[in-house]
Scaffold this active site. Structure first.
Site, PDB file in Angstrom:
ATOM      1  N   CYS A 158       0.803  -1.231   0.000  1.00 19.02           N
ATOM      2  CA  CYS A 158       0.000   0.000   0.000  1.00 19.02           C
ATOM      3  C   CYS A 158       0.831   1.274   0.000  1.00 19.02           C
ATOM      4  O   CYS A 158       0.762   2.080  -0.934  1.00 19.02           O
ATOM      5  CB  CYS A 158      -0.911   0.011   1.221  1.00 19.02           C
ATOM      6  SG  CYS A 158      -1.923  -1.461   1.431  1.00 19.02           S
ATOM      7  N   HIS A 191      -2.751   6.645   4.218  1.00 19.18           N
ATOM      8  CA  HIS A 191      -1.676   5.682   4.481  1.00 19.18           C
ATOM      9  C   HIS A 191      -0.294   6.173   4.039  1.00 19.18           C
ATOM     10  O   HIS A 191       0.537   5.386   3.592  1.00 19.18           O
ATOM     11  CB  HIS A 191      -1.992   4.323   3.832  1.00 19.18           C
ATOM     12  CG  HIS A 191      -1.291   3.196   4.547  1.00 19.18           C
ATOM     13  ND1 HIS A 191      -1.211   1.919   4.027  1.00 19.18           N
ATOM     14  CD2 HIS A 191      -0.635   3.151   5.735  1.00 19.18           C
ATOM     15  CE1 HIS A 191      -0.548   1.142   4.849  1.00 19.18           C
ATOM     16  NE2 HIS A 191      -0.187   1.873   5.902  1.00 19.18           N
TER      17      HIS A 191
END
Length: 533
Positions: free
Chosen positions: A91, A147
């Site tokens: 990610c 993130h």
């Protein structure tokens, strides 16, 4: 011309005055012409980037999956399907390269992801895509998963170029409660807390509402309320289809034929995500934005087979440098494409989006550090050869497999670089590079199994026959995308060349930045994850 020159002009009707009846109507026609009616006359396009989370190669209809994705299929069929497109296997690295246009070896983020209590974020001296688009006159919105670090307020999306933000800051959470539970090692306690923001403020009142539906609703509102004459950048980073495997019951029923529980729930999540994509594109059309929009769909990494995802027939999964971890599901849909309904086989990487979109926006990359990405718009829109011939997948000297194979048949081995022809790079290091059709992997690339779709085959995984001591592979990806035939012994000169390229990148990389947990992250007092420094 000054006053003195003006006085010396002839008093009769000169050439300029005679041209007025001809020029004025032409000017009016140009001013009243609809956008896009002539070269250079159209406004910069609206840019909508939709990023899916953990979507695997075999999880969409246009790759032959049994999961139904009619909206994605239609958009891909009417646009340009990216068949040789790469992301990172995780990610944070993919998202950082999307927004910086730079490999993760340049930012210190080459190891794993940013965990909740790590005092880390994308370096603050990196100029991000939304900042560049704002400079080009765009309104910039972000909805969904960030993130990219949040330990300081300076790391937050609204401090990195986005006019508005609505979403969650960490890597995963419950789809309904919007809480994230994390073990804080120094305190020896697992803490659960809310992770939901509207701008920089905590967003409450969304409990028991499914995140994909909330994010879609916000994205549609932004689109509907956006003035068409102002260029729009919307970055919609959905939570779907990352674990936990949660979805409203009605999306499970069409997949009752899937016996594997994880795959059953995952399929329902993909269908709901597909519906969300359809709703967003419908809003773009009903709002009059679509005809001047470039819509990009991408996953952030390969599917996680431990959580319902599937990358068949590709090898590996999320966390690995095999094709199943890095080959991305992606396409571009837009009325502005010069060619449509085609499959593009040119090499493209997620770091290419920054220079591509900034060029489309008629902006510039002044102020950025040297980019690894390329402008690939002509490659996508016209089918021109890609300017990219090489791609660094990653170099991570600290790699630890957080997603090991069943029975863990492979493990990091000793360096093979004692062999003279392989002396350029330490082959025990987790790394991979692509040059043309050739792909070289070193060290332990991650789980190297092939995972057939659950419930369709009698086996759940197909192990590799590679010995556990093996640390070097070479594949011709064009002919062998499933990475079944190692050619390293047949082409030692190619191996030597690619090892020297890895050594070059390693020499020019910054040290890994992976700080220890900071117990001050503890959200006990507020019940909310957020900046603590």
């Amino acid at each position: 011309m000054g006053p003195r020159g003006a006085a010396s002009l002839p008093r009769g009707p000169g050439p300029r005055r005679l041209l007025l009846p001809v020029v004025l109507p032409l000017l009016l026609l140009l001013l009243l012409a609809p956008p896009g009616s002539g070269a250079g006359a159209s406004r910069p396009p609206h840019l909508v980037f939709l990023l899916a989370d953990d979507l695997g190669w075999n999880d969409v209809g246009f790759h032959g999956s049994r999961i139904r994705t009619p909206h994605l299929d239609a958009l891909a069929a009417g646009g340009v399907l990216l068949d040789n497109y790469y992301t990172q296997p995780l990610c944070t690295p993919s998202r950082s390269q999307l927004l910086t246009g730079r490999y993760q070896i340049r930012t210190g983020l080459q190891h794993q992801i940013i965990w909740p209590c790590q005092p880390s974020c994308v370096p603050l001296d990196e100029k991000l895509l939304p900042q560049l688009l704002k400079e080009a006159g765009y309104t910039t919105h972000m909805v969904g998963k960030w993130h990219l670090g949040m330990y300081r307020k300076e790391c937050l999306p609204t401090r990195r170029g986005f006019d508005t933000y609505f979403g969650y800051l960490l890597g995963s959470e419950d789809y309904y409660s919007h809480e994230r539970c994390t073990l804080i090692d120094a305190l020896n306690v697992t803490r659960c807390a809310l992770d939901f923001r509207d701008g920089e403020e905590v967003a409450t009142g969304y409990k028991n509402m499914y995140s994909t539906n909330i994010f879609t609703k916000r994205a549609i509102a932004l689109i509907t309320n956006h003035p068409p004459e102002k260029p729009l950048f919307l970055y919609l980073a959905l939570q779907s289809v990352h674990e936990p495997l949660q979805v409203p019951e009605e999306y499970l029923k069409p997949y009752d034929f899937i016996q594997d529980k994880n795959r059953h729930h995952y399929a329902g999540m993909v269908s709901l995500m597909d519906e969300a994509v359809g709703n967003v594109t419908a809003a773009l059309k009903s709002s009059g934005l679509w005809n001047n929009t470039v819509f990009i769909f991408s996953t952030d990494n390969g599917g996680q087979t431990l959580a319902g995802g599937n990358n068949w027939p590709l090898r590996g999964r999320k966390w690995s440098l095999w094709e199943g971890g890095v080959r991305g599901v992606g396409f571009v849909a837009s009325p502005l494409l010069k060619q449509k309904g085609v499959k593009n086989r040119e090499l493209i990487h997620i770091s290419d989006w920054l220079p591509t979109l900034v060029k489309l926006a008629r902006g510039h990359t002044n102020g950025t550090k040297p980019l690894d990405g390329f402008d690939v718009w002509k490659t996508i829109s016209e089918g021109s050869p890609s300017p990219r011939i090489e791609l660094l997948h990653n170099i991570d000297p600290n790699f630890v497999d957080s997603s090991p194979c069943p029975r863990n048949s492979m493990a990091p081995a000793k360096d093979d670089s004692s062999l003279p022809e392989y002396s350029a790079f330490n082959t025990s290091v987790h790394a991979a590079i692509r040059h043309g059709n050739w792909k070289l992997l070193t060290g332990y690339p991650g789980c190297g199994y092939w995972f057939p779709p659950p419930s369709q085959y009698n086996v759940s995984e197909i192990p590799s026959s590679d010995p556990p001591t093996k640390t070097l592979w070479l594949f011709d990806i064009d002919r062998d995308p499933e990475e079944r035939h190692d050619l390293s012994r047949e082409y030692p000169h190619i191996v030597t060349k690619l090892l020297s390229r890895l050594q070059f990148y390693h020499k020019h990389s910054v040290p890994v930045y992976f700080p220890a947990q900071d117990p001050r992250c503890d959200p006990k007092a507020t019940g909310v994850w957020g900046p603590w420094m």
